[in-house]
Each structure stands twice: as C-alpha cells, then as structure tokens.
Design a protein around this motif. Structure first.
Motif, mmCIF file in Angstrom:
data_model
loop_
_atom_site.group_PDB
_atom_site.id
_atom_site.type_symbol
_atom_site.label_atom_id
_atom_site.label_comp_id
_atom_site.label_asym_id
_atom_site.label_seq_id
_atom_site.Cartn_x
_atom_site.Cartn_y
_atom_site.Cartn_z
ATOM 1 N N LEU A 110 -76.639 15.483 -5.239
ATOM 2 C CA LEU A 110 -76.176 15.720 -3.879
ATOM 3 C C LEU A 110 -75.702 17.172 -3.820
ATOM 4 O O LEU A 110 -74.729 17.538 -4.470
ATOM 5 N N LEU A 111 -76.425 17.997 -3.059
ATOM 6 C CA LEU A 111 -76.122 19.421 -2.983
ATOM 7 C C LEU A 111 -75.104 19.744 -1.913
ATOM 8 O O LEU A 111 -74.213 20.574 -2.119
ATOM 9 N N ALA A 112 -75.258 19.137 -0.752
ATOM 10 C CA ALA A 112 -74.379 19.456 0.367
ATOM 11 C C ALA A 112 -74.424 18.337 1.399
ATOM 12 O O ALA A 112 -75.450 17.691 1.580
ATOM 13 N N VAL A 113 -73.293 18.146 2.065
ATOM 14 C CA VAL A 113 -73.190 17.234 3.200
ATOM 15 C C VAL A 113 -72.608 18.067 4.342
ATOM 16 O O VAL A 113 -71.398 18.321 4.381
ATOM 17 N N GLY A 114 -73.488 18.546 5.216
ATOM 18 C CA GLY A 114 -73.064 19.432 6.290
ATOM 19 C C GLY A 114 -72.343 20.638 5.723
ATOM 20 O O GLY A 114 -72.784 21.239 4.739
ATOM 21 N N ASP A 115 -71.201 20.970 6.292
ATOM 22 C CA ASP A 115 -70.415 22.092 5.779
ATOM 23 C C ASP A 115 -69.150 21.597 5.075
ATOM 24 O O ASP A 115 -68.164 22.317 4.926
ATOM 25 N N LEU A 116 -69.208 20.362 4.585
ATOM 26 C CA LEU A 116 -68.080 19.740 3.902
ATOM 27 C C LEU A 116 -67.798 20.436 2.574
ATOM 28 O O LEU A 116 -68.714 20.770 1.816
ATOM 29 N N ILE A 117 -66.522 20.636 2.280
ATOM 30 C CA ILE A 117 -66.069 21.155 0.990
ATOM 31 C C ILE A 117 -65.202 20.064 0.369
ATOM 32 O O ILE A 117 -64.188 19.669 0.943
ATOM 33 N N PRO A 148 -71.466 22.993 -7.103
ATOM 34 C CA PRO A 148 -70.896 24.273 -7.530
ATOM 35 C C PRO A 148 -71.847 25.227 -8.239
ATOM 36 O O PRO A 148 -71.499 26.380 -8.469
ATOM 37 N N ARG A 149 -73.058 24.778 -8.579
ATOM 38 C CA ARG A 149 -74.010 25.656 -9.269
ATOM 39 C C ARG A 149 -75.249 25.951 -8.438
ATOM 40 O O ARG A 149 -76.122 26.685 -8.868
ATOM 41 N N MET A 150 -75.362 25.359 -7.252
ATOM 42 C CA MET A 150 -76.627 25.453 -6.513
ATOM 43 C C MET A 150 -77.034 26.887 -6.230
ATOM 44 O O MET A 150 -78.216 27.216 -6.257
ATOM 45 N N HIS A 151 -76.085 27.771 -5.972
ATOM 46 C CA HIS A 151 -76.394 29.149 -5.607
ATOM 47 C C HIS A 151 -76.931 29.970 -6.774
ATOM 48 O O HIS A 151 -77.461 31.055 -6.574
ATOM 49 N N ASP A 166 -82.385 28.402 6.282
ATOM 50 C CA ASP A 166 -81.289 28.899 7.121
ATOM 51 C C ASP A 166 -79.975 28.159 6.925
ATOM 52 O O ASP A 166 -78.970 28.506 7.559
ATOM 53 N N TRP A 167 -79.963 27.113 6.059
ATOM 54 C CA TRP A 167 -78.703 26.422 5.803
ATOM 55 C C TRP A 167 -77.720 27.403 5.174
ATOM 56 O O TRP A 167 -78.072 28.153 4.263
ATOM 57 N N ARG A 168 -76.494 27.408 5.662
ATOM 58 C CA ARG A 168 -75.485 28.368 5.209
ATOM 59 C C ARG A 168 -74.441 27.671 4.329
ATOM 60 O O ARG A 168 -73.834 26.675 4.729
ATOM 61 N N HIS A 169 -74.236 28.220 3.142
ATOM 62 C CA HIS A 169 -73.258 27.701 2.188
ATOM 63 C C HIS A 169 -71.857 27.838 2.799
ATOM 64 O O HIS A 169 -71.462 28.935 3.195
ATOM 65 N N PRO A 170 -71.095 26.733 2.884
ATOM 66 C CA PRO A 170 -69.811 26.798 3.580
ATOM 67 C C PRO A 170 -68.722 27.582 2.862
ATOM 68 O O PRO A 170 -67.718 27.938 3.478
ATOM 69 N N VAL A 171 -68.892 27.858 1.579
ATOM 70 C CA VAL A 171 -67.915 28.666 0.849
ATOM 71 C C VAL A 171 -68.387 30.107 0.731
ATOM 72 O O VAL A 171 -67.649 31.046 1.044
ATOM 73 N N GLY A 173 -70.813 31.588 2.419
ATOM 74 C CA GLY A 173 -71.223 32.176 3.690
ATOM 75 C C GLY A 173 -72.645 32.707 3.687
ATOM 76 O O GLY A 173 -73.054 33.382 4.625
ATOM 77 N N LYS A 174 -73.420 32.400 2.658
ATOM 78 C CA LYS A 174 -74.798 32.890 2.536
ATOM 79 C C LYS A 174 -75.783 31.772 2.838
ATOM 80 O O LYS A 174 -75.526 30.596 2.536
ATOM 81 N N THR A 175 -76.921 32.143 3.423
ATOM 82 C CA THR A 175 -77.979 31.166 3.658
ATOM 83 C C THR A 175 -78.739 30.912 2.368
ATOM 84 O O THR A 175 -78.634 31.683 1.396
ATOM 85 N N VAL A 176 -79.528 29.841 2.374
ATOM 86 C CA VAL A 176 -80.409 29.576 1.230
ATOM 87 C C VAL A 176 -81.306 30.781 0.987
ATOM 88 O O VAL A 176 -81.508 31.212 -0.157
#
Length: 196
Positions: A110-117, A148-151, A166-171, A173-176
């Motif tokens: 599970l990489l991301a759920v919306g912009d949830l942290i 925590p390692r996806m980027h 275009d998904w933006r990392h919520p911590v 602030g960068k897109t894929v």
C-alpha cells in the motif's frame, strides 16, 4: 464496474505489486494478474493498471529479478482494511514472511491513500529517514503512509508513471513525475516493460 455511492467519501489508493518466485504458477506475471483480479472483487474499484516491468532484485543479490506493476484504485475502506485485504491475497498466493526482503511469489504494498499521512508526520519522517542497514533489519509495527521508501525506488515509480504521474506526495510535495525525474538514470536503464 461497481457503482460508486456518492454519499460516501472515497480515497484514491495507490498499490505496488511485485514478485520474483514462481511457486505454483508458471510465472510471477500470473501472480500479479491474479492479484489484480482478486483485488477487483473486493470493495475496491480498480481504476488504472500499469504495464508490468522486469526490475532488478532489491537489495542486489537477494534473489531473482522481480516483475513489478502498480494499480490505482478508489475505495471508501480505511487503510487498515485495505492492508488486511492485501495480506489475505498474498497469503492465498503462498506468500510467507520469514525474513525481511526475502524472495516472494507476491508482494503487495500500500503506497498511498489519498493525501493521508499515517500514523503522523513525525513517525513518517522517522521511517523515511532510516539508512539502508536499518531498513534491512527493522519493520514498522504500524502502517506508515505514504510508503516511506516509494520516492527512492525506481521499481515503484516507473509503474506509477503509467497511471499516476500527477499524484503529489503529501509530505515531499513532489509529483510522481518529479520523483521519477530525480532517480538515477542507471537505475531506470535496468527496468523494461514485459507487458503492454
């Protein structure tokens, strides 16, 4: 396609799929295909699927090369339920968890759920800041989102470029696309598609 209930709140979910062992099937590709089909039968709407890529084993020397893919989904399930579903699919495929980063028939992250942290920004930063040696021996006892390692991982970002550039990392602030552009070109050169 399942009907979306407009009265519920839905999240955009990103999931990475991979595997490097054959097990009872003819190839890791079959495990990925079957996992996507099985996930589609849960309370999740699979919206997009990447191509499947051949990627070098990580960490180097830990086993055969992997195949990796990603899916983008919509669901109103909480992250804990999504994780439970992913672990159930892995278990039915024959996944064992004897040691960290071992070869496996199926790996669903599970990489991301919306912009949830999750669980909070401090814990996220603790896990994102681990050096490689600690990453290899430590595993969180709680769900950390975004992953925590996806980027840092070409085998995650290359498939994500197919479905969510275009998904933006919520911590961060960068897109894929921006995270992908920051990867080492030598790492990208070792990844190629094996399906369309």
């Amino acid at each position: 396609m399942r009907n979306i209930d407009e009265s519920k709140d839905y999240n955009w979910v990103l999931i990475a799929l991979g595997g490097n062992l054959i097990g009872e099937k003819d190839s890791p590709l079959e495990y990925i295909h079957d996992a996507i089909c099985e996930f589609s039968q849960s309370d999740v709407e699979v919206e997009a699927q990447s191509r499947v890529y051949r990627t070098p084993c990580f960490p180097a020397g830990a086993g055969p090369d992997f195949v990796n893919a990603a899916i983008a989904c919509v669901t109103d399930l909480p992250p804990s339920s999504i994780m439970r579903t992913l672990h159930e699919i892995e278990s039915r495929a024959g996944r064992t968890r004897l040691q960290r980063w071992e070869p496996r028939v199926l790996d669903l992250d599970l990489l991301a759920v919306g912009d949830l942290i999750c669980p909070d920004i401090a814990r996220y930063r603790d896990w994102a800041g681990l050096d490689l040696q600690d990453q290899m021996r430590l595993a969180p006892g709680e769900l950390i989102l975004p992953h925590p390692r996806m980027h840092e991982r070409a085998f995650v970002l290359v498939p994500l470029m197919d479905i969510a550039p275009d998904w933006r990392h919520p911590v961060l602030g960068k897109t894929v696309a921006e995270m992908h552009a920051a990867l080492d070109p030598a790492d990208l050169a070792e990844i190629w598609p094996v399906s369309q």
